[in-house]
Design a protein around this motif. Structure first.
Motif, PDB file in Angstrom:
ATOM      1  N   SER A 427       0.787  -1.227   0.000  1.00 30.57           N
ATOM      2  CA  SER A 427       0.000   0.000   0.000  1.00 30.57           C
ATOM      3  C   SER A 427       0.827   1.291   0.000  1.00 30.57           C
ATOM      4  CB  SER A 427      -0.960  -0.007   1.196  1.00 30.57           C
ATOM      5  OG  SER A 427      -1.767   1.140   1.199  1.00 30.57           O
ATOM      6  N   TRP A 431       0.595   4.175  -3.030  1.00 29.25           N
ATOM      7  CA  TRP A 431       0.089   5.496  -2.693  1.00 29.25           C
ATOM      8  C   TRP A 431       1.096   6.580  -3.089  1.00 29.25           C
ATOM      9  CZ3 TRP A 431      -4.368   7.507  -2.204  1.00 29.25           C
ATOM     10  CH2 TRP A 431      -5.439   6.855  -1.571  1.00 29.25           C
ATOM     11  N   SER A 443      -8.930   1.032  -5.840  1.00 30.33           N
ATOM     12  CA  SER A 443      -8.977  -0.152  -4.995  1.00 30.33           C
ATOM     13  C   SER A 443      -9.634  -1.297  -5.761  1.00 30.33           C
ATOM     14  CB  SER A 443      -9.763   0.155  -3.721  1.00 30.33           C
ATOM     15  OG  SER A 443      -9.985  -1.009  -2.964  1.00 30.33           O
ATOM     16  N   ASP A 458      -6.192  -1.499   4.696  1.00 28.82           N
ATOM     17  CA  ASP A 458      -4.944  -0.762   4.475  1.00 28.82           C
ATOM     18  C   ASP A 458      -3.989  -1.537   3.576  1.00 28.82           C
ATOM     19  OD1 ASP A 458      -5.863   1.242   6.322  1.00 28.82           O
ATOM     20  OD2 ASP A 458      -5.293  -0.133   7.924  1.00 28.82           O
ATOM     21  N   SER A 462      -6.899  -0.289  -0.012  1.00 29.93           N
ATOM     22  CA  SER A 462      -6.440   1.095  -0.108  1.00 29.93           C
ATOM     23  C   SER A 462      -6.870   1.700  -1.433  1.00 29.93           C
ATOM     24  CB  SER A 462      -4.914   1.164  -0.002  1.00 29.93           C
ATOM     25  OG  SER A 462      -4.490   0.830   1.300  1.00 29.93           O
TER      26      SER A 462
END
Length: 612
Positions: A427, A431, A443, A458, A462
């Motif tokens: 993740s 990000w 997602s 998470d 995510s």
């Protein structure tokens, strides 16, 4: 009746975009005038957008809507216009249609029934109007009729059922309109899209035209207005139980105008498409509107090579393809604020490369098959493709925990922990890529995973938006095979040859999703009974035992597993990224199914199942 030409105008609106919303209404109105319409009907709440949520409860918001209506009225010379907006009176807000004839406001028709099921919470914002009641509403120094009204134009007597009004059986206003001998009923709607819903809608409009012995005209909002619900912009005209006109759904345009002569003959009829087509069209339109309305610069996707992420990658590519086909290259780029000049003869793939960045994030538990599947699909679509491993990060986290607790983690004792850390380690870096690109992170969770919590918070959950979280895995697997052939996406060949797997356990353990859970074909049947139909564990068992070849003990085991995992994982569903409502139901507690985060977990009900 004298000859009358009517128009329906669907518009793609956005809450708080006052200037844009009015501009789209004015453009559609100008088109209706050019096409010679005498009367044009816009959808429910077209001035504000349906998805304004608690803005409807404020005092200033309905007042601003009336101010926008005042700006619209001078443009209505030589034509009659019906347009939806909220109106506040003291502490009550009403969902209304304003009727303007030749630049003069004739009255407000108020909605009588509120939609309160599924994705709708209208009683939170609006007060239902009482049948037969008409009052005077003071506005700009004049007293305007307000309530249960009908109107006359060129000898045609017409009235309104506003969206939910038409779905209330024997209570619906249409029966009273028939008693008042109307010739035409308009249904301005904000009816959310769901696969297959157009068939039910068409049947309702045809039955209504026959039941009330009148022309029945339906017009819906268009586009992904405010994030979750997608409106399909459907326009229908029926008489004597027959559809006389129907447009093609889910346009990428700002508005559509369809004009009809009020004559009992087929005028224009677009065919009803299969669910597979509806899914890709609605999803690609939803992504397009979400991207441009959020003012983001593209999408980032962790592409595993499996079914879920591959579906989303194809949907983005289809967004580009369909947007260019309908809008033209220049307008498509302008709407996305893309300063881009294609350099090859294949601008579609170039634009996908500008908008979609993917990354394969492997571990020692990943296979060469999934890597090649992801790489080939990205290349075939034109998406940017990166590849790296996260073993270093996983090992770092694992070693720190082992040092802290004073023991080694093993697959025999720490299976879930060792699986989840791999998903979570992916993740942060994906990000980072999204932040660098000022892009939306997509997602990849699907509805079946949401049902049973087969997803890592998470980790794979995510994202900024979860495009397929309202669609079951069984459908997605089928759709990918359809898309490979019908959408001419040969890059899906490798994906369709794989067995769905999380690839989080060592390869020698041969992990598959269905081994971890149950057959997806059964999971979706349990889900429909338990969640859509709200059946108990016992009812679910009784209904399924006659439909499956499973031994009773095995079927009970799967049902118990579903209900226990469902109740245990509500907290995950509360945290999933916003998703599009695409099917007849979903499991998002913000839009369809609310369930307590803490509960007894069906334990007593499941004990009764064991006693059979």
């Amino acid at each position: 009746m004298k000859p009358l030409k009517i128009a329906c105008a669907t518009v793609n609106q956005t809450p708080l975009d006052w200037e844009g919303n009015l501009s789209r209404i004015l453009q559609a109105l100008a088109t209706a005038k050019v096409q010679g319409a005498d009367l044009v009907c816009f959808p429910e709440l077209a001035i504000t957008g349906y998805g304004s949520e608690d803005l409807f409860l404020s005092y200033w918001y309905p007042q601003r809507a009336l101010a926008q209506l005042a700006l619209l009225i001078p443009h209505c010379k030589g034509i009659t216009v019906a347009v939806g907006l909220p109106v506040r009176m003291a502490d009550n807000v009403y969902n209304t249609v304003a009727v303007i004839e030749n630049g003069i406001l004739q009255g407000f028709v108020a909605k009588q029934f509120m939609a309160i099921d599924g994705v709708h919470y209208e009683f939170r914002w609006f007060t239902p109007w009482q049948a037969h009641e008409v009052i005077s509403f003071e506005w700009e120094g004049e007293k305007i009729p307000f309530g249960d009204l009908t109107f006359q134009l060129n000898g045609v007597h017409y009235g309104f059922e506003i969206c939910e009004d038409a779905w209330r059986g024997a209570l619906r206003p249409g029966f009273r309109l028939k008693d008042r001998k109307v010739d035409l009923i308009f249904n301005p709607s904000a009816s959310h899209f769901a696969m297959g819903k157009t068939i039910l809608r068409k049947e309702l409009i045809e039955e209504s035209s026959s039941l009330f012995d009148c022309y029945y005209c339906y017009v819906n909002l268009l586009g992904n207005e405010s994030g979750r619900m997608i409106f399909d912009g459907e326009i229908l005209l029926a008489k004597e139980g027959n559809t006389l006109g129907r447009n093609q759904l889910l346009s990428f345009k700002d508005y559509q105008v369809m004009t009809f002569d009020l004559e009992n003959k087929i005028q224009e009829f677009a065919p009803i498409q299969p669910k597979e087509w509806e899914f890709v069209r609605a999803s690609s339109l939803g992504l397009f509107d979400y991207l441009r309305k959020s003012k983001s610069k593209g999408f980032v996707l962790s592409l595993s090579g499996g079914a879920d992420s591959s579906t989303i990658a194809v949907l983005v590519a289809e967004m580009v393809k369909r947007g260019i086909e309908e809008l033209g290259l220049d307008i498509f780029l302008e709407k996305l604020n893309l300063k881009f000049s294609p350099k090859t003869s294949d601008p579609e793939k170039e634009i996908v490369g500008e908008l979609l960045t993917t990354a394969y994030q492997g571990t020692k538990n990943s296979s060469e098959d999934t890597f090649q599947s992801a790489r080939k699909l990205a290349e075939s679509l034109g998406a940017k493709f990166y590849s790296w491993t996260i073993d270093e990060e996983v090992n770092s986290y694992t070693q720190k925990i082992e040092k802290a607790i004073g023991r080694k983690l093993t697959w025999e004792t720490d299976d879930i922990t060792l699986q989840n850390i791999q998903a979570r380690a992916r993740s942060p870096i994906i990000w980072m890529l999204a932040n660098l690109n000022q892009a939306l992170l997509l997602s990849t969770s699907n509805r079946s995973e949401g049902d049973v919590g087969y997803t890592t918070m998470d980790g794979d959950t995510s994202g900024s938006i979860s495009p397929i979280a309202a669609v079951d895995k069984h459908f997605l697997i089928h759709w990918l095979k359809w898309a490979e052939k019908e959408l001419d996406r040969p890059g899906l060949a490798a994906v369709n040859n794989l067995t769905p797997t999380a690839e989080l356990r060592p390869l020698e353990k041969t992990q598959t999703d269905e081994m971890d859970l149950m057959p997806y074909s059964l999971l979706v049947e349990i889900e429909r009974l338990a969640i859509r139909d709200r059946r108990s564990p016992m009812d679910t068992y009784e209904l399924l035992k006659a439909e499956t070849n499973l031994e009773p003990r095995q079927l009970k085991g799967y049902i118990k597993k579903f209900f226990r995992l469902w109740s245990r994982n509500q907290w995950k569903r509360e945290r999933l990224a916003p998703s599009f409502h695409l099917d007849e139901f979903n499991v998002d507690p913000k839009t369809w199914y609310r369930f307590p985060i803490l509960s007894g977990g069906f334990e007593e009900e499941l004990k009764h199942l064991d006693q059979l």
